[in-house]
Enzyme design. Structure first.
Site, PDB file in Angstrom:
ATOM      1  N   ARG A  62     -40.241  41.884  62.194  1.00  0.00           N
ATOM      2  CA  ARG A  62     -41.415  42.356  61.443  1.00  0.00           C
ATOM      3  C   ARG A  62     -41.677  43.827  61.765  1.00  0.00           C
ATOM      4  NH1 ARG A  62     -46.180  42.136  63.606  1.00  0.00           N
ATOM      5  NH2 ARG A  62     -45.981  40.049  64.488  1.00  0.00           N
ATOM      6  N   TYR A 115     -50.264  51.741  35.685  1.00  0.00           N
ATOM      7  CA  TYR A 115     -49.669  50.410  35.682  1.00  0.00           C
ATOM      8  C   TYR A 115     -50.817  49.392  35.762  1.00  0.00           C
ATOM      9  CZ  TYR A 115     -46.901  46.440  37.260  1.00  0.00           C
ATOM     10  OH  TYR A 115     -46.320  45.212  37.376  1.00  0.00           O
ATOM     11  N   LYS A 166     -37.584  48.140  40.021  1.00  0.00           N
ATOM     12  CA  LYS A 166     -37.170  48.766  38.774  1.00  0.00           C
ATOM     13  C   LYS A 166     -35.876  49.573  38.999  1.00  0.00           C
ATOM     14  CE  LYS A 166     -41.086  46.833  37.846  1.00  0.00           C
ATOM     15  NZ  LYS A 166     -42.351  47.530  37.794  1.00  0.00           N
ATOM     16  N   ASP A 205     -46.998  57.580  41.870  1.00  0.00           N
ATOM     17  CA  ASP A 205     -46.103  56.447  41.627  1.00  0.00           C
ATOM     18  C   ASP A 205     -44.936  56.970  40.789  1.00  0.00           C
ATOM     19  OD1 ASP A 205     -44.819  54.221  40.526  1.00  0.00           O
ATOM     20  OD2 ASP A 205     -46.659  53.026  40.467  1.00  0.00           O
TER      21      ASP A 205
HETATM   22  C1  LIG Z   1     -43.634  47.333  38.361  1.00  0.00           C
HETATM   23  C2  LIG Z   1     -44.510  48.475  38.734  1.00  0.00           C
HETATM   24  C3  LIG Z   1     -45.398  48.402  39.811  1.00  0.00           C
HETATM   25  C4  LIG Z   1     -45.569  47.133  40.626  1.00  0.00           C
HETATM   26  O1  LIG Z   1     -44.411  46.819  41.329  1.00  0.00           O
HETATM   27  P1  LIG Z   1     -43.995  45.314  41.770  1.00  0.00           P
HETATM   28  O2  LIG Z   1     -42.685  45.516  42.423  1.00  0.00           O
HETATM   29  O3  LIG Z   1     -43.940  44.496  40.508  1.00  0.00           O
HETATM   30  O4  LIG Z   1     -45.058  44.831  42.671  1.00  0.00           O
HETATM   31  C5  LIG Z   1     -46.159  49.522  40.113  1.00  0.00           C
HETATM   32  N1  LIG Z   1     -46.063  50.658  39.389  1.00  0.00           N
HETATM   33  C6  LIG Z   1     -45.229  50.758  38.335  1.00  0.00           C
HETATM   34  C7  LIG Z   1     -45.175  52.033  37.576  1.00  0.00           C
HETATM   35  C8  LIG Z   1     -44.427  49.687  37.963  1.00  0.00           C
HETATM   36  O5  LIG Z   1     -43.618  49.791  36.910  1.00  0.00           O
END
Ligand SMILES: *Cc1c(COP(=O)(O)O)cnc(C)c1O
Length: 410
Positions: A62, A115, A212, A187
């Site tokens: 962890r 998001y 992604k 982000d």
């Molecule tokens: C998918 C996504 C998230 C969230 O990520 P998870 O891996 O699904 O928790 C946050 N910001 C953006 C821009 C995303 O496309």
């Protein structure tokens, strides 16, 4: 070797992995599944902070794990930052950053086109439960961000390009307008570090959903934070290791690291395909608008060209007609898969108004540009002519449905 002298593609393939590191010669990092590690002896003077993963020292998975450590080093190098942290999801990464920098009474300025999950996190958890005040602003104009700043503003939270309307914000201009005590987080999921590196533009922290583009094959959920700010890193590390324990598992760390090796090659193909498709859509009679930063018609094309090294693989476009027409279009597609998420090698399509953005009240949704016929596509790396042929099938299905004789209702 000094990371900063090697080019992106080289770092993507090898940073964090050492073929001679474990005496066997694996050219890729093994998946270290062990939860705990044998200690050389009892050292009564040893403190937790003294355990140094960079020196191959591990205590308990962890706290740190060799596979995760290799991934965190690579992610930091790809974003050009000093400290990298990998989490169980993008959501875990983002909430950990928010908890690391915010206290009750603080204020956040955030893009109004976030998001959807991040927006709900800010409203339901941080505003309603943790008494953090939040201003959502149209950050396409820098003044809207600076006008919303208050003495108690602790965090400015941005996405660029945004989901699904592909709006941009000027990261450098926003960074320059903030005082030292305000953390600017971006982000960077949609662009990936191959096309955009927010730390170089002045941001303090970068977040990713590695689910992604970084993993890139739609077979792992994960997230990451990278920062150069030592105080933020210390606070994030405490939450990841001790406060929350929401780190990525070794298997997913391996998968994400494997994905990063082909990130540059994939991103170049995503972009080349997206460029062809955006131009095809822009010329189509049944399309009323195309949102792709690479098109000169995009209102922020110049900013995209200056701030990004490429325009990525995400496109959204509006179909003529109503939601029923969009439904007919989607049902005509065979190669594009109807699914939420993005950034994998396969092409995906979704209708935000009925899927990802359905929970948002209609008026609010329309105001942010998410109309009933706005279609979002994540352009994959298949042959682009097959993708265009598939979109053509969608338009034919849409036309056929519109031409079909109406069934009498009585
Ligand atoms: C998918 C996504 C998230 C969230 O990520 P998870 O891996 O699904 O928790 C946050 N910001 C953006 C821009 C995303 O496309």
């Amino acid at each position: 070797m000094d990371d900063r002298t090697r080019r992106f593609e080289t770092v993507a393939v090898s940073e964090g992995e050492h073929p001679d590191g474990d005496g066997v010669g694996d050219v890729v990092s093994p998946i270290h599944l062990a939860s705990t590690f044998a200690l050389p002896g009892l050292d009564t003077s040893m403190r937790l902070e003294d355990v140094d993963p960079a020196a191959g020292e591990f205590l308990y998975s962890r706290l740190n794990n060799p596979t995760r450590h290799a991934l965190e080093k690579r992610l930091a190098a790809l974003e050009g930052g000093e400290f990298g942290f990998a989490f169980a999801s993008g959501t875990a990464a983002i909430s950990t950053l928010f908890l690391a920098v915010l206290e009750p009474g603080d204020h956040v300025v955030a893009f109004d086109d976030l998001y959807a999950g991040t927006r709900r996190m800010l409203e339901v958890l941080f505003r309603d439960r943790l008494r953090v005040d939040i201003s959502f602003v149209d950050a396409t104009e820098v003044e809207n961000v600076t006008d919303a700043l208050r003495p108690e503003t602790r965090l400015v939270w941005m996405e660029t390009p945004t989901n699904p309307t592909m709006k941009l914000c000027d990261v450098r201009a926003i960074a320059e307008s903030l005082d030292e005590d305000t953390v600017l987080g971006v982000d960077n999921t949609f662009a990936s570090p191959y096309f955009q590196r927010p730390l170089e533009l002045g941001a303090d922290v970068v977040a990713h959903s590695t689910t992604k583009y970084l993993n890139g094959h739609s077979d792992s959920v994960g997230g990451a934070l990278v920062t150069d700010d030592e105080a933020v890193a210390e606070s994030v590390q405490f939450l990841q290791q001790v406060g929350l324990g929401n780190q990525v598992a070794p298997f997913d760390a391996y998968m994400i690291m494997r994905g990063t090796k082909t990130l540059p090659a994939r991103m170049r193909t995503h972009e080349a395909n997206a460029t062809v498709i955006a131009e095809y859509l822009a010329d189509h009679d049944l399309v009323t608008a195309v949102h792709y930063p690479g098109l000169e018609s995009h209102p922020q094309h110049d900013l995209a060209a200056a701030q990004m090294d490429g325009f990525g693989g995400m496109i959204s476009f509006e179909l003529a007609g109503e939601m029923a027409d969009a439904k007919a279009f989607l049902e005509g597609l065979e190669q594009f898969t109807l699914a939420v998420s993005l950034g994998g090698v396969e092409s995906l399509v979704e209708l935000p108004a009925a899927m990802t953005h359905e929970p948002i009240p209609r008026e609010e949704r329309l105001a942010s540009g998410v109309t009933d016929t706005l279609v979002r596509i994540s352009v994959g790396i298949e042959h682009v002519e097959d993708l265009v042929a598939d979109l053509e099938r969608g338009f034919e299905a849409m036309t056929a449905a519109a031409d079909a004789p109406l069934v009498a209702e009585d």
